[in-house]
Design a protein around this motif. Structure first.
Motif, mmCIF file in Angstrom:
data_model
loop_
_atom_site.group_PDB
_atom_site.id
_atom_site.type_symbol
_atom_site.label_atom_id
_atom_site.label_comp_id
_atom_site.label_asym_id
_atom_site.label_seq_id
_atom_site.Cartn_x
_atom_site.Cartn_y
_atom_site.Cartn_z
ATOM 1 N N HIS A 90 0.105 -6.034 -10.731
ATOM 2 C CA HIS A 90 -0.211 -7.454 -10.914
ATOM 3 C C HIS A 90 -1.721 -7.674 -10.987
ATOM 4 O O HIS A 90 -2.282 -8.507 -10.275
ATOM 5 N N GLY A 91 -2.316 -6.875 -11.868
ATOM 6 C CA GLY A 91 -3.756 -7.016 -12.094
ATOM 7 C C GLY A 91 -4.056 -8.243 -12.940
ATOM 8 O O GLY A 91 -3.250 -9.172 -13.030
ATOM 9 N N SER A 92 -5.214 -8.202 -13.552
ATOM 10 C CA SER A 92 -5.696 -9.394 -14.253
ATOM 11 C C SER A 92 -4.914 -9.654 -15.529
ATOM 12 O O SER A 92 -4.528 -8.726 -16.242
ATOM 13 N N ASN A 132 -7.462 -8.054 -9.525
ATOM 14 C CA ASN A 132 -6.967 -9.298 -10.135
ATOM 15 C C ASN A 132 -8.147 -10.256 -10.227
ATOM 16 O O ASN A 132 -8.647 -10.733 -9.199
ATOM 17 N N VAL A 134 -1.906 -17.123 -7.849
ATOM 18 C CA VAL A 134 -2.154 -15.678 -7.936
ATOM 19 C C VAL A 134 -1.090 -14.921 -7.177
ATOM 20 O O VAL A 134 -0.794 -15.294 -6.042
ATOM 21 N N PRO A 135 -0.520 -13.838 -7.698
ATOM 22 C CA PRO A 135 -0.603 -13.400 -9.080
ATOM 23 C C PRO A 135 0.381 -14.183 -9.934
ATOM 24 O O PRO A 135 1.470 -14.532 -9.459
ATOM 25 N N LEU A 182 -1.134 -11.721 -3.445
ATOM 26 C CA LEU A 182 -1.212 -10.537 -4.311
ATOM 27 C C LEU A 182 -0.764 -9.283 -3.562
ATOM 28 O O LEU A 182 -0.004 -8.458 -4.078
#
Lengths: 294, 294, 294, 294, 294, 294
Positions: free
Chosen positions: B267-269, C137, C201-202, D154
């Motif tokens: 769940h990165g950018s 993130n 987020v996320p 996150l």
């Protein structure tokens, strides 16, 4: 002021991902003698430098280079973490190879940094600035620097030995070479300073003020006299001022300490049979014996 | 195994209490380069020593002596705290001299330790073992030791200068003298080891494996070339193997790094206009646009 | 790779030395939200960045600028320490003004760093890397950055108010202005990312998998309902997906936990009247009753 | 004052023990952005709140809820540790599955806490209060809170992805939902405060006192101009006061720093050919050349 | 799950602000034995409790009360900081009384927390969870608790003695009384458990497996035999199993340790005249002698 | 002053190397309740002792013994690390047994200490001196000591259970026996002191000054009254002065706190509709609305 250029100082490309090795490599990034340590140590020594400009400039040169080393290792670690099998799947659990990776990784590389390098060492302990020193005395600090580069090169060599990845070894061979230079560099700077002053830090304290009877005596506090065989136990002292002396049976030269009782408001220890000083006897008895409150 | 004898190694008797100075003196007890550091550093180096018995014995000799130094300073601090004006009284508050003492003391000397020394430095930060190193390589460690004794003697000298108490100065003159010896001692041991091996730590790594193009290059990363004037920038290298070279305009030798996107489960950018890899488009749209839940 | 230029980004020249203020100024150098924090936070975010190049470049721009801010403040502190009355002399002791300085200084500025800046905060606590975050993130991290710049500007403003030195105020006015920019910058970057994805987020976790009954409920766990008057207690939720709900009397939805006794080899608690599971009764009685050994 | 009710806020029942996962789950209990952090951060913000009662009440509501989250996760971890194969037996050693568990566990879960949760993160690093902030400025702190809930959600999502245990996932789905609410909540509170004041923290510092030339300039310190394409590089600034400006080649505006030599009693560096200021030449020569003491 | 009620458990109202005392009072809030410690220690002991429900309930009772103590002290500190003369003005600088306050305050109370309490001790060191213990063995932990309440009450009493503010003393008199109860409480719980099992923790380890020759021997490692006069040196042992024995001249019972050299890939120490094991002689000579590279 | 004798107090010889166990064993060397803790705790208590000589001597006896215990465990760990398969070879990688060892080791044992013991715990966290206490009140400190020996013996027993190596078990059986003695010793010393004074620490504070209404009340802050069944809830209090009382429904006795707004120069929160006190309205409006700068 600083400028950044996008190319790395040297290549940092692993041949294969290896999350377990990524964890180990953190040691030379954020460990006690990792690149963050020399980077911050040199930068602060440079900023605080109160001496000849050539020293300040030299320290800033190497301090700035070390930021690039932090960058290289961080970049390497991020790539070693590529595709780490973080997601536990039914099938994966049954594969011992994947299990080994899952067990050997730093869990924060998945949970906290999302497959990025962290400013920590190989056990996940955060870097802290007590690893560094900038004392205002260059000779003292150059000895700290020589030590840091010695410990650092030793650790990089050990890490080199524990991988066979050609890409990782290539980057490490660069860092090892730079550490060769940096050990040479600090030895050179130390030699230059020692030729200008006494080798003992600080050289400006009049030696007549120290307890000179014990300034060159080796004292044997561990039974057995194997230690008498070393260079430190006899012959000319290294500062050229006196001769080493071996004291086989060192004697105490001080008092048996007796501390005063603490004042009453400290509420220190009450000794058997005593009323603490400054406490009224009746008051103390009341405090000790009390009375029924209910 | 160890034995304790009640006499101190040297006298530790202040001429007068001085709680403000007690706070400062903590630096050489429990600070980064205080006596606790050398004590624990030497003891662990000794216990871990895998070499010639004369080194192990020598290290244990000095490690055992350092316990006595911790004892002397702790004893001194306790006496400097004698009768500290902890208790705030109406009258005391009006006396600027007492006020200065109250303000300059470490409050934990009163509240926590009851007028005793604490295993902390001059700002009350606790001693921790990351101050020490025992690497398994004696040459590396002896350089650490020489650094510790250099920083240590520098700090003791500064503390000597900031008091006029004859009793305190007497004890410090003893510690300064021992640090003179101990700097000499580590220099002697270093010389002995360097004569037996290459000066670069570790000496057993084949230099053909390092990136030799940069092993003796000084790189000028801070504008201006004042740094070219030092011993480290030209002439024979200190290890006797090559010559120093001054690189006025160092060039990047590495790639511009490009990291892969992280896997979906990290769940990165999410980049503008992109759907993260591994995420089903419909699923992602649902996640991004959602729908009214209530 | 980085290059250093000797000019500071902005002037750092105090009008007068002030060792007590030097101690305070350390907060924005090596404190939780000092310049070392944003410098290391941005550099690691940049090095770990796995996304659009414009973000990585932007982060490296600001990270590189922050090294210059650390440099400015370190330089300022060293000058504020110039000529600090460290040496205690008979006469000095009698001057209350000097006494105040001696009491208000950080003793390590004299003893450890020799009138140089230290990588610590205003109480001498060392900077550590757990102050930073680089999560992989960007939206999460840009919120961290906005927070850091908000706390940072607040602290610089407070320090501005507590000095009247024109030179110090001049430098701080520059840092305050840059923090104005940097708060704006992160707000801009956040807006851009939020327009591309859900604000939560996320954004890639399917909301159907969360316990949606409580996703928009404000729960009143402190008696009194003043909290019902805020924007968070009613109306459209900020992510545009649902409506806030105020739960005046939140109910427990979970079990009363009952943990199993620990296995015998853990040697957990022995309850009155019980023999711990897995322990042989006779063995336990033996262990409990023992027998005379001498 | 607080009251405890025995039921958990939501169920915390794993379907199966899993000591390796217990170690990972510690991250959201005692990690940098774990539940202990938000619990202590909110409680201190509430206790220190010097503003409108509705904010204080709201903060205490959520702070009190977070204690319950700590409780849930601690309870979950203790159960995940049930029956962990701590005791090494001959047979166990041969089973790779048990070996993996033994290797992947946090040894302190067995040795120190006896199969209980610990107030530490996933690498065993203790929670510390420098993770929290309560600044006395609500807008600043609500940004800290939004960040904490963003990083927190996150991490929980990543942990959700790395287990398939239905009971664990059920509890995490509750925490994820609450984090959805809490992100919404802080966004709502931030919006409310920003409407009442300027968005730049602190809003009460007169902007005329800052160095306004650089208040809205983006400075390009990393080569390449990819960063010019972002929202932060042009257009109206986010506070509505000015326009962003892109500075492609930022210039140094400050001096080249030159620090004065330190006073003699600091025993700073001795430069080649110099006698340190304040040191008598004869005295220095004596100190440097010394004479035979024995 | 927890609920908060707005009234404090007891009044926390200082008669006057006193920022210097606020700094000291932090010790019992966020110090090693402050209220945060007992709060977190008891809560974790309760959550991890694997025994009789009456113990778990009792521990949760006191753990929940301690949150209220943290609240009281935090509230008191915020008020002691009211109107602290943070802003340095020309006039203020000349007033020694204000100067004393400025010097004696914790600067973070102004710069970081904006006149709020911080989760730190009296020297500004952050609270950390290694102050606490929950071992899974109630008898062990109740001894930890008795210690914490003993150290805690001692510190509160010392703080009581160092102020004359009636409001502060009123609150402290409440805390002292609760510590009286809590010492009594843990003594009662300890007595109850000791009656059910052997007094030695853990009681479930068969004593036959320990080296019983030394289980009741007092060993005299410090010269002089004053220690022979105590209850611990003769008579029945406290666990009722044996008799104390005084060993005036303790003897070593172990080997003189000799560690093996480390393997070659560790690059440990090279001893004079030796080639390290596993290193090819020619290779080593090459490494040691090198050859000109340029 | 101290002397070292080369023989260990007891044998420390493992039957086989075991690097994974070496990592675990670190807990009782450098952990919270490891031997370093009791060593430093006792030494500082002894050095600070302001009481009857028999106590000081006794404390120094045991403190000196503990140095020998640190020595034994360090020696054991170094041998457990002998020949650890640090070097990763192609073949080794395929052997699951070696893989397990590589994964379960502390990487710093190879990279940092070169197969030596480190002054850290089983997760690699460094020992720090906040683990220790020397309060100046012997009764308080002896309770700390009894706790340390209880936690310590519990941990050693757990480590005994998790190995089958006869040599390791032999050494641990010695340490367990000494902990049996040391628990007995502190219990004896506590009994002696308690007979001389009230059991409540400190015994010298007049109980009339504490808030006696709550000095013996157990307060039920967790719902359910299981806690009423314990010894602590009724009957004579342990100090013999009063009777325990069970308060089923404890009431708040304090105010609802209302903190004053902070002064203007703190730049605290701006509440909706308010201008912060001390800020000029026009100035504030200017600050809030600003004007175009470009």
């Amino acid at each position: 002021m600083f400028f950044h250029t996008k190319e790395l100082q040297y290549n940092a490309k692993p041949s294969n991902p290896d999350p377990v090795y990524a964890k180990k490599l953190q040691e030379i990034l954020g460990g006690q003698f990792g690149e963050m340590t020399v980077m911050m140590q040199y930068l602060f020594q440079g900023w605080n430098c109160r001496g000849d400009e050539k020293y300040k400039d030299m320290i800033m040169d190497i301090g700035t280079e070390e930021i690039a080393h932090v960058e290289m290792i961080a970049t390497m670690i991020a790539q070693l973490l590529d595709g780490a099998p973080v997601r536990e799947q039914e099938e994966a659990a049954k594969d011992p190879a994947i299990g080994a990776v899952l067990g050997g990784m730093n869990p924060q590389h998945a949970i906290v940094s999302g497959l990025g390098a962290t400013p920590t060492d190989s056990v996940g302990y955060p870097w802290n600035s007590r690893y560094t020193i900038a004392s205002g005395n260059l000779l003292a600090d150059f000895r700290a620097n020589l030590n840091a580069e010695s410990q650092g090169r030793l650790q990089v060599v050990r890490l080199y030995e524990s991988t066979t990845d050609p890409g990782v070894r290539d980057m490490l061979s660069f860092l090892i070479a730079r550490d060769t230079m940096h050990q040479n560099q600090w030895m050179a700077a130390i030699e230059e300073l020692e030729q200008n002053q006494k080798a003992i830090v600080p050289s400006t304290f009049p030696q007549t003020l120290e307890k000179q009877e014990v300034s060159y005596s080796f004292m044997n506090f561990s039974n057995g006299e194997e230690s008498s065989k070393g260079r430190w136990a006899s012959g000319k002292s290294m500062d050229g001022i006196s001769n080493f002396e071996y004291v086989a049976n060192p004697k105490a030269m001080g008092q048996i300490p007796k501390l005063k009782p603490s004042p009453a408001y400290i509420h220190g220890s009450v000794m058997p049979g005593q009323v603490p000083p400054g406490i009224d006897k009746a008051n103390f008895d009341q405090a000790n014996q009390g009375n029924e409150l209910h």
